[in-house]
Design an enzyme around this catalytic site. Structure first.
Site, PDB file in Angstrom:
ATOM      1  N   SER A 197       0.842  -1.204   0.000  1.00  0.00           N
ATOM      2  CA  SER A 197       0.000   0.000   0.000  1.00  0.00           C
ATOM      3  C   SER A 197       0.876   1.252   0.000  1.00  0.00           C
ATOM      4  O   SER A 197       2.062   1.210   0.331  1.00  0.00           O
ATOM      5  CB  SER A 197      -0.846  -0.067   1.286  1.00  0.00           C
ATOM      6  OG  SER A 197      -1.543   1.122   1.522  1.00  0.00           O
ATOM      7  N   LEU A 200       3.089   4.535   0.167  1.00  0.00           N
ATOM      8  CA  LEU A 200       4.435   4.949  -0.247  1.00  0.00           C
ATOM      9  C   LEU A 200       5.270   3.742  -0.668  1.00  0.00           C
ATOM     10  O   LEU A 200       6.064   3.816  -1.621  1.00  0.00           O
ATOM     11  CB  LEU A 200       5.127   5.689   0.908  1.00  0.00           C
ATOM     12  CG  LEU A 200       4.367   6.887   1.518  1.00  0.00           C
ATOM     13  CD1 LEU A 200       5.218   7.571   2.582  1.00  0.00           C
ATOM     14  CD2 LEU A 200       3.954   7.881   0.453  1.00  0.00           C
ATOM     15  N   ASP A 230       4.837  -7.326   3.301  1.00  0.00           N
ATOM     16  CA  ASP A 230       3.725  -6.627   3.932  1.00  0.00           C
ATOM     17  C   ASP A 230       3.104  -7.539   4.984  1.00  0.00           C
ATOM     18  O   ASP A 230       3.283  -8.756   4.941  1.00  0.00           O
ATOM     19  CB  ASP A 230       2.680  -6.208   2.890  1.00  0.00           C
ATOM     20  CG  ASP A 230       1.889  -4.992   3.360  1.00  0.00           C
ATOM     21  OD1 ASP A 230       2.286  -3.861   3.055  1.00  0.00           O
ATOM     22  OD2 ASP A 230       0.875  -5.190   4.062  1.00  0.00           O
ATOM     23  N   ASP A 272       5.554  -9.691   9.487  1.00  0.00           N
ATOM     24  CA  ASP A 272       5.356  -8.589  10.428  1.00  0.00           C
ATOM     25  C   ASP A 272       6.741  -8.062  10.786  1.00  0.00           C
ATOM     26  O   ASP A 272       7.557  -8.784  11.375  1.00  0.00           O
ATOM     27  CB  ASP A 272       4.628  -9.139  11.671  1.00  0.00           C
ATOM     28  CG  ASP A 272       4.420  -8.071  12.739  1.00  0.00           C
ATOM     29  OD1 ASP A 272       5.039  -6.996  12.668  1.00  0.00           O
ATOM     30  OD2 ASP A 272       3.620  -8.341  13.663  1.00  0.00           O
ATOM     31  N   CYS A 306       9.058   0.946   4.488  1.00  0.00           N
ATOM     32  CA  CYS A 306       7.860   1.804   4.520  1.00  0.00           C
ATOM     33  C   CYS A 306       6.807   1.242   5.456  1.00  0.00           C
ATOM     34  O   CYS A 306       5.797   1.912   5.708  1.00  0.00           O
ATOM     35  CB  CYS A 306       7.257   1.933   3.120  1.00  0.00           C
ATOM     36  SG  CYS A 306       8.260   2.922   2.001  1.00  0.00           S
ATOM     37  N   TYR A 352       3.962   8.293  18.114  1.00  0.00           N
ATOM     38  CA  TYR A 352       4.360   8.272  16.696  1.00  0.00           C
ATOM     39  C   TYR A 352       5.647   9.079  16.491  1.00  0.00           C
ATOM     40  O   TYR A 352       6.587   8.626  15.834  1.00  0.00           O
ATOM     41  CB  TYR A 352       3.208   8.833  15.859  1.00  0.00           C
ATOM     42  CG  TYR A 352       3.427   8.760  14.359  1.00  0.00           C
ATOM     43  CD1 TYR A 352       3.383   7.538  13.694  1.00  0.00           C
ATOM     44  CD2 TYR A 352       3.666   9.909  13.613  1.00  0.00           C
ATOM     45  CE1 TYR A 352       3.578   7.464  12.317  1.00  0.00           C
ATOM     46  CE2 TYR A 352       3.857   9.846  12.236  1.00  0.00           C
ATOM     47  CZ  TYR A 352       3.807   8.623  11.597  1.00  0.00           C
ATOM     48  OH  TYR A 352       4.008   8.557  10.234  1.00  0.00           O
ATOM     49  N   LYS A 394       9.301   7.830  15.143  1.00  0.00           N
ATOM     50  CA  LYS A 394       9.901   8.387  13.924  1.00  0.00           C
ATOM     51  C   LYS A 394      11.174   9.168  14.240  1.00  0.00           C
ATOM     52  O   LYS A 394      12.079   9.275  13.413  1.00  0.00           O
ATOM     53  CB  LYS A 394       8.880   9.271  13.207  1.00  0.00           C
ATOM     54  CG  LYS A 394       7.675   8.493  12.676  1.00  0.00           C
ATOM     55  CD  LYS A 394       8.102   7.399  11.709  1.00  0.00           C
ATOM     56  CE  LYS A 394       6.939   6.702  11.047  1.00  0.00           C
ATOM     57  NZ  LYS A 394       7.374   5.691  10.068  1.00  0.00           N
ATOM     58  N   PHE A 453       1.024  12.791   2.963  1.00  0.00           N
ATOM     59  CA  PHE A 453       0.896  12.160   1.645  1.00  0.00           C
ATOM     60  C   PHE A 453      -0.444  11.451   1.534  1.00  0.00           C
ATOM     61  O   PHE A 453      -0.986  10.954   2.533  1.00  0.00           O
ATOM     62  CB  PHE A 453       2.054  11.162   1.424  1.00  0.00           C
ATOM     63  CG  PHE A 453       3.292  11.813   0.864  1.00  0.00           C
ATOM     64  CD1 PHE A 453       3.970  12.782   1.604  1.00  0.00           C
ATOM     65  CD2 PHE A 453       3.754  11.508  -0.401  1.00  0.00           C
ATOM     66  CE1 PHE A 453       5.096  13.425   1.087  1.00  0.00           C
ATOM     67  CE2 PHE A 453       4.872  12.140  -0.933  1.00  0.00           C
ATOM     68  CZ  PHE A 453       5.549  13.100  -0.192  1.00  0.00           C
TER      69      PHE A 453
HETATM   70  P1  NAP Z   1      -0.098   2.751   4.313  1.00  0.00           P
HETATM   71  O1  NAP Z   1      -0.698   3.021   2.986  1.00  0.00           O
HETATM   72  O2  NAP Z   1      -0.967   2.390   5.457  1.00  0.00           O
HETATM   73  O3  NAP Z   1       1.037   1.650   4.120  1.00  0.00           O
HETATM   74  C1  NAP Z   1       1.705   1.065   5.210  1.00  0.00           C
HETATM   75  C2  NAP Z   1       1.865  -0.406   4.898  1.00  0.00           C
HETATM   76  O4  NAP Z   1       2.616  -0.991   5.976  1.00  0.00           O
HETATM   77  C3  NAP Z   1       0.520  -1.147   4.849  1.00  0.00           C
HETATM   78  O5  NAP Z   1       0.494  -2.015   3.729  1.00  0.00           O
HETATM   79  C4  NAP Z   1       0.507  -1.927   6.149  1.00  0.00           C
HETATM   80  O6  NAP Z   1      -0.198  -3.139   6.088  1.00  0.00           O
HETATM   81  C5  NAP Z   1       1.985  -2.202   6.334  1.00  0.00           C
HETATM   82  N1  NAP Z   1       2.290  -2.562   7.707  1.00  0.00           N
HETATM   83  C6  NAP Z   1       1.770  -2.031   8.850  1.00  0.00           C
HETATM   84  N2  NAP Z   1       2.292  -2.640   9.915  1.00  0.00           N
HETATM   85  C7  NAP Z   1       3.151  -3.580   9.447  1.00  0.00           C
HETATM   86  C8  NAP Z   1       3.975  -4.537  10.066  1.00  0.00           C
HETATM   87  N3  NAP Z   1       4.017  -4.682  11.394  1.00  0.00           N
HETATM   88  N4  NAP Z   1       4.731  -5.360   9.287  1.00  0.00           N
HETATM   89  C9  NAP Z   1       4.678  -5.250   7.933  1.00  0.00           C
HETATM   90  N5  NAP Z   1       3.904  -4.360   7.280  1.00  0.00           N
HETATM   91  C10 NAP Z   1       3.157  -3.536   8.046  1.00  0.00           C
HETATM   92  O7  NAP Z   1       0.721   4.004   4.831  1.00  0.00           O
HETATM   93  P2  NAP Z   1       1.780   4.967   4.109  1.00  0.00           P
HETATM   94  O8  NAP Z   1       1.249   6.326   4.211  1.00  0.00           O
HETATM   95  O9  NAP Z   1       2.222   4.420   2.795  1.00  0.00           O
HETATM   96  O10 NAP Z   1       2.973   4.856   5.161  1.00  0.00           O
HETATM   97  C11 NAP Z   1       4.261   4.371   4.824  1.00  0.00           C
HETATM   98  C12 NAP Z   1       5.239   4.915   5.842  1.00  0.00           C
HETATM   99  O11 NAP Z   1       5.315   6.338   5.682  1.00  0.00           O
HETATM  100  C13 NAP Z   1       4.851   4.678   7.295  1.00  0.00           C
HETATM  101  O12 NAP Z   1       6.003   4.360   8.034  1.00  0.00           O
HETATM  102  C14 NAP Z   1       4.299   6.011   7.740  1.00  0.00           C
HETATM  103  O13 NAP Z   1       4.445   6.218   9.127  1.00  0.00           O
HETATM  104  C15 NAP Z   1       5.158   6.954   6.934  1.00  0.00           C
HETATM  105  N6  NAP Z   1       4.574   8.282   6.720  1.00  0.00           N
HETATM  106  C16 NAP Z   1       3.408   8.449   6.027  1.00  0.00           C
HETATM  107  C17 NAP Z   1       2.896   9.720   5.859  1.00  0.00           C
HETATM  108  C18 NAP Z   1       1.608   9.967   5.108  1.00  0.00           C
HETATM  109  O14 NAP Z   1       1.130  11.114   5.149  1.00  0.00           O
HETATM  110  N7  NAP Z   1       1.036   9.024   4.425  1.00  0.00           N
HETATM  111  C19 NAP Z   1       3.560  10.810   6.404  1.00  0.00           C
HETATM  112  C20 NAP Z   1       4.735  10.613   7.094  1.00  0.00           C
HETATM  113  C21 NAP Z   1       5.238   9.348   7.245  1.00  0.00           C
HETATM  114  P3  NAP Z   1      -1.758  -3.163   6.513  1.00  0.00           P
HETATM  115  O15 NAP Z   1      -2.454  -2.231   5.572  1.00  0.00           O
HETATM  116  O16 NAP Z   1      -2.131  -4.598   6.348  1.00  0.00           O
HETATM  117  O17 NAP Z   1      -1.803  -2.699   7.927  1.00  0.00           O
END
Ligand code: NAP
Length: 254
Positions: A15, A17, A36, A57, A84, A160, A164, A193
């Site tokens: 999913s 990023l 994932d 995980d 990610c 959080y 981070k 994002f």
């Molecule tokens: P996302 O679409 O929710 O993608 C995160 C992915 O990580 C999901 O597929 C999720 O699986 C998987 N995941 C969660 N826990 C896990 C685990 N224990 N082991 C393996 N996979 C796991 O979120 P995203 O926005 O792309 O986030 C990616 C990274 O960017 C994260 O670290 C987030 O904190 C960081 N970030 C995001 C933003 C933003 O605005 N989007 C901003 C700053 C930082 P499930 O869906 O099955 O839970």
């Protein structure tokens, strides 16, 4: 380092990023392993990009080790590893119901910080044993995902932000230590994002946050994150630092 022909691992690539990064690296010629939590999300992404999908995980080091063993046996040693996988948590230190929030804090650290460390640790051990790839002696690149919350966390983001902040803080010591193996370590700290993680934000909070994004005043597109990963991999002098990818945003208090 070149991307074409390399083995890449992207965690959380089912999913958001991670998925955008997996797509971009695959398009540039890498053999990509998608890690994932969800088997179906990992397999769907892998099928789309012609890679391999593995459920693991990241907060379970044994599962990460097993996944890397499988990747090494199926593809080869990963030279590009992008973390990610992560969870967005929001919880006040003192919620109105008077409960303690220590478990929620531990969960954020387990997934976002320990998970990122475990992937880096296991990836670096594999890379360190591999042959250098170029005249610099490069063996691999690790890109971790922090967040702008490591510097300007909002109310409800203590856990959080701590997780981070840990990702950002370990970047320099990791890069210094792994330099002798030709392994670079970088972190990206995204602003807001458009992904599944941010999709749940109420409209009023989203609008409030966007007011603090000077230019371009919009949510980031996941491929913009992926483009930065590409630039990091391809630019050998980028090492040991955290890059804010945030359109000059500084998050408001709440
Ligand atoms: P996302 O679409 O929710 O993608 C995160 C992915 O990580 C999901 O597929 C999720 O699986 C998987 N995941 C969660 N826990 C896990 C685990 N224990 N082991 C393996 N996979 C796991 O979120 P995203 O926005 O792309 O986030 C990616 C990274 O960017 C994260 O670290 C987030 O904190 C960081 N970030 C995001 C933003 C933003 O605005 N989007 C901003 C700053 C930082 P499930 O869906 O099955 O839970």
């Amino acid at each position: 380092m070149k991307i074409d022909g390399m083995v890449a691992v992207v965690t959380g690539a089912g999913s958001g990023l991670g998925l955008a990064t997996a797509r971009r690296l695959a398009k540039l010629g890498a053999a990509v392993a998608v890690l994932d939590l969800s088997q179906s999300a990992a397999e769907a992404a892998a099928a789309e990009i012609g890679g391999i999908g593995i459920a693991a995980d990241v907060s379970d080091p044994a599962a990460v080790e097993a996944a890397f063993d499988k990747i090494e046996a199926t593809l080869d040693t990963p030279r590009i590893v992008v973390s990610c996988a992560g969870i967005g948590t929001a919880s006040r230190i003192l919620p109105r119901d008077g409960s303690l929030t220590i478990d929620a804090f531990a969960k954020a650290l387990n997934v976002n910080l320990l998970g990122t460390y475990a992937v880096m640790n296991i990836a670096a051990r594999a890379m360190a044993k591999a042959e250098p790839l170029d005249a610099d002696g490069a063996r691999g690149v690790i890109v971790n995902t922090s967040s702008v919350a490591f510097e300007d966390g909002q109310i409800g983001q203590a856990a959080y932000s701590a997780s981070k902040g840990g990702v950002a803080s370990m970047t320099l010591p990791a890069a210094r230590e792994l330099a002798r193996f030709g392994i670079r370590v970088m972190a990206i700290a995204p602003g807001l994002f458009e992904t599944a993680m941010s999709a749940g934000l109420p409209d009023d909070i989203r609008a409030e946050i966007l007011k603090s994004v000077p230019f371009p005043s919009r949510m980031g597109d996941a491929d913009e994150y992926a483009r930065l990963v590409q630039a990091i991999v391809e630019t050998p002098m980028l090492n040991g630092t955290t890059i804010r990818l945030d359109a000059a945003a500084r998050m408001p208090i709440k």
